[in-house]
Design a protein around this motif. Structure first.
Motif, PDB file in Angstrom:
ATOM      1  N   ILE A  61      39.630  82.031 -33.778  1.00  0.00           N
ATOM      2  CA  ILE A  61      38.723  81.052 -33.172  1.00  0.00           C
ATOM      3  C   ILE A  61      38.326  80.039 -34.233  1.00  0.00           C
ATOM      4  CG2 ILE A  61      36.613  80.698 -31.864  1.00  0.00           C
ATOM      5  CD1 ILE A  61      38.592  82.575 -30.530  1.00  0.00           C
ATOM      6  N   GLY A  62      38.414  78.784 -33.873  1.00  0.00           N
ATOM      7  CA  GLY A  62      38.041  77.735 -34.816  1.00  0.00           C
ATOM      8  C   GLY A  62      37.026  76.786 -34.214  1.00  0.00           C
ATOM      9  N   TRP A  63      36.260  76.164 -35.078  1.00  0.00           N
ATOM     10  CA  TRP A  63      35.377  75.066 -34.704  1.00  0.00           C
ATOM     11  C   TRP A  63      35.849  73.814 -35.420  1.00  0.00           C
ATOM     12  CZ3 TRP A  63      31.675  74.930 -31.005  1.00  0.00           C
ATOM     13  CH2 TRP A  63      31.155  76.142 -30.543  1.00  0.00           C
ATOM     14  N   PHE A  64      35.925  72.734 -34.682  1.00  0.00           N
ATOM     15  CA  PHE A  64      36.289  71.436 -35.216  1.00  0.00           C
ATOM     16  C   PHE A  64      35.229  70.436 -34.780  1.00  0.00           C
ATOM     17  CE2 PHE A  64      40.663  72.159 -36.696  1.00  0.00           C
ATOM     18  CZ  PHE A  64      40.916  73.393 -36.125  1.00  0.00           C
ATOM     19  N   VAL A 101      36.025  72.700 -39.197  1.00  0.00           N
ATOM     20  CA  VAL A 101      34.681  73.099 -39.619  1.00  0.00           C
ATOM     21  C   VAL A 101      34.669  74.560 -40.083  1.00  0.00           C
ATOM     22  CG1 VAL A 101      32.289  73.434 -38.888  1.00  0.00           C
ATOM     23  CG2 VAL A 101      33.579  71.454 -38.066  1.00  0.00           C
ATOM     24  N   ALA A 102      35.146  75.457 -39.221  1.00  0.00           N
ATOM     25  CA  ALA A 102      35.092  76.879 -39.546  1.00  0.00           C
ATOM     26  C   ALA A 102      36.076  77.638 -38.681  1.00  0.00           C
ATOM     27  CB  ALA A 102      33.684  77.428 -39.340  1.00  0.00           C
ATOM     28  N   ALA A 103      36.472  78.825 -39.132  1.00  0.00           N
ATOM     29  CA  ALA A 103      37.370  79.663 -38.352  1.00  0.00           C
ATOM     30  C   ALA A 103      37.128  81.135 -38.676  1.00  0.00           C
ATOM     31  CB  ALA A 103      38.834  79.300 -38.616  1.00  0.00           C
ATOM     32  N   LYS A 104      37.477  81.971 -37.707  1.00  0.00           N
ATOM     33  CA  LYS A 104      37.278  83.410 -37.882  1.00  0.00           C
ATOM     34  C   LYS A 104      38.256  84.160 -36.990  1.00  0.00           C
ATOM     35  CE  LYS A 104      33.612  86.935 -37.620  1.00  0.00           C
ATOM     36  NZ  LYS A 104      33.675  87.274 -39.062  1.00  0.00           N
ATOM     37  N   ARG A 105      38.768  85.245 -37.500  1.00  0.00           N
ATOM     38  CA  ARG A 105      39.602  86.109 -36.672  1.00  0.00           C
ATOM     39  C   ARG A 105      38.719  86.815 -35.647  1.00  0.00           C
ATOM     40  NH1 ARG A 105      41.978  87.401 -41.855  1.00  0.00           N
ATOM     41  NH2 ARG A 105      44.165  86.786 -41.946  1.00  0.00           N
ATOM     42  N   TRP A 106      39.175  86.897 -34.398  1.00  0.00           N
ATOM     43  CA  TRP A 106      38.406  87.591 -33.379  1.00  0.00           C
ATOM     44  C   TRP A 106      38.245  89.072 -33.723  1.00  0.00           C
ATOM     45  CZ3 TRP A 106      35.083  86.355 -29.910  1.00  0.00           C
ATOM     46  CH2 TRP A 106      34.713  87.269 -28.928  1.00  0.00           C
ATOM     47  N   ALA A 120      41.021  78.078 -29.800  1.00  0.00           N
ATOM     48  CA  ALA A 120      41.507  79.445 -29.989  1.00  0.00           C
ATOM     49  C   ALA A 120      43.015  79.501 -29.837  1.00  0.00           C
ATOM     50  CB  ALA A 120      40.854  80.380 -28.965  1.00  0.00           C
ATOM     51  N   ARG A 121      43.572  80.494 -30.500  1.00  0.00           N
ATOM     52  CA  ARG A 121      44.999  80.739 -30.327  1.00  0.00           C
ATOM     53  C   ARG A 121      45.278  82.197 -30.676  1.00  0.00           C
ATOM     54  NH1 ARG A 121      50.479  77.840 -32.683  1.00  0.00           N
ATOM     55  NH2 ARG A 121      51.844  79.607 -32.230  1.00  0.00           N
ATOM     56  N   SER A 122      46.104  82.800 -29.851  1.00  0.00           N
ATOM     57  CA  SER A 122      46.567  84.143 -30.129  1.00  0.00           C
ATOM     58  C   SER A 122      47.712  84.092 -31.130  1.00  0.00           C
ATOM     59  CB  SER A 122      47.058  84.815 -28.839  1.00  0.00           C
ATOM     60  OG  SER A 122      47.615  86.080 -29.114  1.00  0.00           O
ATOM     61  N   GLY A 123      47.639  84.927 -32.146  1.00  0.00           N
ATOM     62  CA  GLY A 123      48.734  85.016 -33.099  1.00  0.00           C
ATOM     63  C   GLY A 123      48.831  83.874 -34.086  1.00  0.00           C
ATOM     64  N   LEU A 124      47.736  83.110 -34.234  1.00  0.00           N
ATOM     65  CA  LEU A 124      47.757  82.016 -35.201  1.00  0.00           C
ATOM     66  C   LEU A 124      47.966  82.577 -36.601  1.00  0.00           C
ATOM     67  CD1 LEU A 124      47.219  79.025 -35.900  1.00  0.00           C
ATOM     68  CD2 LEU A 124      44.823  79.620 -36.117  1.00  0.00           C
ATOM     69  N   ILE A 125      48.906  81.994 -37.314  1.00  0.00           N
ATOM     70  CA  ILE A 125      49.112  82.371 -38.712  1.00  0.00           C
ATOM     71  C   ILE A 125      47.880  81.944 -39.490  1.00  0.00           C
ATOM     72  CG2 ILE A 125      50.525  82.026 -40.766  1.00  0.00           C
ATOM     73  CD1 ILE A 125      52.900  81.541 -38.859  1.00  0.00           C
ATOM     74  N   TRP A 126      47.257  82.878 -40.165  1.00  0.00           N
ATOM     75  CA  TRP A 126      45.950  82.636 -40.740  1.00  0.00           C
ATOM     76  C   TRP A 126      45.926  81.443 -41.697  1.00  0.00           C
ATOM     77  CZ3 TRP A 126      41.266  82.921 -39.545  1.00  0.00           C
ATOM     78  CH2 TRP A 126      40.235  82.906 -40.491  1.00  0.00           C
ATOM     79  N   SER A 127      47.001  81.226 -42.406  1.00  0.00           N
ATOM     80  CA  SER A 127      47.020  80.122 -43.365  1.00  0.00           C
ATOM     81  C   SER A 127      46.943  78.757 -42.689  1.00  0.00           C
ATOM     82  CB  SER A 127      48.261  80.194 -44.248  1.00  0.00           C
ATOM     83  OG  SER A 127      49.433  80.161 -43.458  1.00  0.00           O
ATOM     84  N   TYR A 128      47.146  78.718 -41.386  1.00  0.00           N
ATOM     85  CA  TYR A 128      47.079  77.464 -40.636  1.00  0.00           C
ATOM     86  C   TYR A 128      45.746  77.278 -39.908  1.00  0.00           C
ATOM     87  CZ  TYR A 128      52.152  77.327 -41.294  1.00  0.00           C
ATOM     88  OH  TYR A 128      53.398  77.305 -41.832  1.00  0.00           O
ATOM     89  N   TYR A 129      44.733  78.016 -40.298  1.00  0.00           N
ATOM     90  CA  TYR A 129      43.476  78.008 -39.545  1.00  0.00           C
ATOM     91  C   TYR A 129      42.840  76.621 -39.452  1.00  0.00           C
ATOM     92  CZ  TYR A 129      41.427  78.089 -44.232  1.00  0.00           C
ATOM     93  OH  TYR A 129      41.095  77.795 -45.522  1.00  0.00           O
ATOM     94  N   ALA A 130      43.099  75.758 -40.430  1.00  0.00           N
ATOM     95  CA  ALA A 130      42.471  74.433 -40.420  1.00  0.00           C
ATOM     96  C   ALA A 130      43.290  73.375 -39.690  1.00  0.00           C
ATOM     97  CB  ALA A 130      42.202  73.984 -41.847  1.00  0.00           C
ATOM     98  N   ASN A 131      44.436  73.744 -39.190  1.00  0.00           N
ATOM     99  CA  ASN A 131      45.332  72.787 -38.541  1.00  0.00           C
ATOM    100  C   ASN A 131      45.068  72.763 -37.042  1.00  0.00           C
ATOM    101  OD1 ASN A 131      47.436  71.324 -37.445  1.00  0.00           O
ATOM    102  ND2 ASN A 131      48.949  72.103 -38.897  1.00  0.00           N
ATOM    103  N   GLU A 132      44.477  71.690 -36.552  1.00  0.00           N
ATOM    104  CA  GLU A 132      44.110  71.634 -35.130  1.00  0.00           C
ATOM    105  C   GLU A 132      45.328  71.712 -34.225  1.00  0.00           C
ATOM    106  OE1 GLU A 132      42.897  67.085 -35.513  1.00  0.00           O
ATOM    107  OE2 GLU A 132      43.092  67.702 -33.426  1.00  0.00           O
TER     108      GLU A 132
END
Length: 125
Positions: free
Chosen positions: A33-36, A47-52, A97-109
């Motif tokens: 889950i991310g906030w932009f 802005v921020a992101a966190k694994r569910w 939100a995205r299922s299976g997002l590669i964590w290193s891409y958390y800031a990429n909208e």
């Protein structure tokens, strides 16, 4: 999965707001889950992101130490607690939100699939 963002409003500098992002579908542990946010005339920014599933969160340098992302699994909701708000925090805030997002891409909208409708945050000086 549908996301519904809420909690925005008008606040004076130094004040606080808590944004909520409610998910209509069940979020599995694979979700990120991310906030932009997008300020007038500017591009949308991370802005921020966190694994569910839990674990540590990540933040943009501009909000580190002031914002906190958290989740309530029972309510299927993610929060963004914003403290010590500044006029430059004024923007429309989006959860994603995205299922299976590669964590290193958390800031990429562009990596996020599901988006909430946005909620306006205005900080007056």
């Amino acid at each position: 999965v549908q996301l519904q963002a809420s909690g925005g409003g008008l606040v004076q500098a130094g004040g606080s707001l808590r944004l909520s992002c409610a998910a209509s579908g069940q979020l599995s542990s694979s979700y990120v889950i991310g906030w932009f946010r997008q300020a007038p005339g500017k591009e949308r920014e991370f802005v921020a992101a966190k694994r569910w599933s839990g674990g540590s969160a990540v933040y943009a340098d501009s909000v580190k130490g002031r914002f906190t992302i958290s989740r309530d699994a029972a309510k299927n909701t993610v929060y963004l607690q914003m403290n010590s708000l500044k006029p430059e925090d004024t923007a429309v805030y989006y959860c994603a939100a995205r299922s299976g997002l590669i964590w290193s891409y958390y800031a990429n909208e562009n990596e996020y699939v599901h988006w909430g409708q946005g909620t306006q945050v205005t900080v007056s000086s």
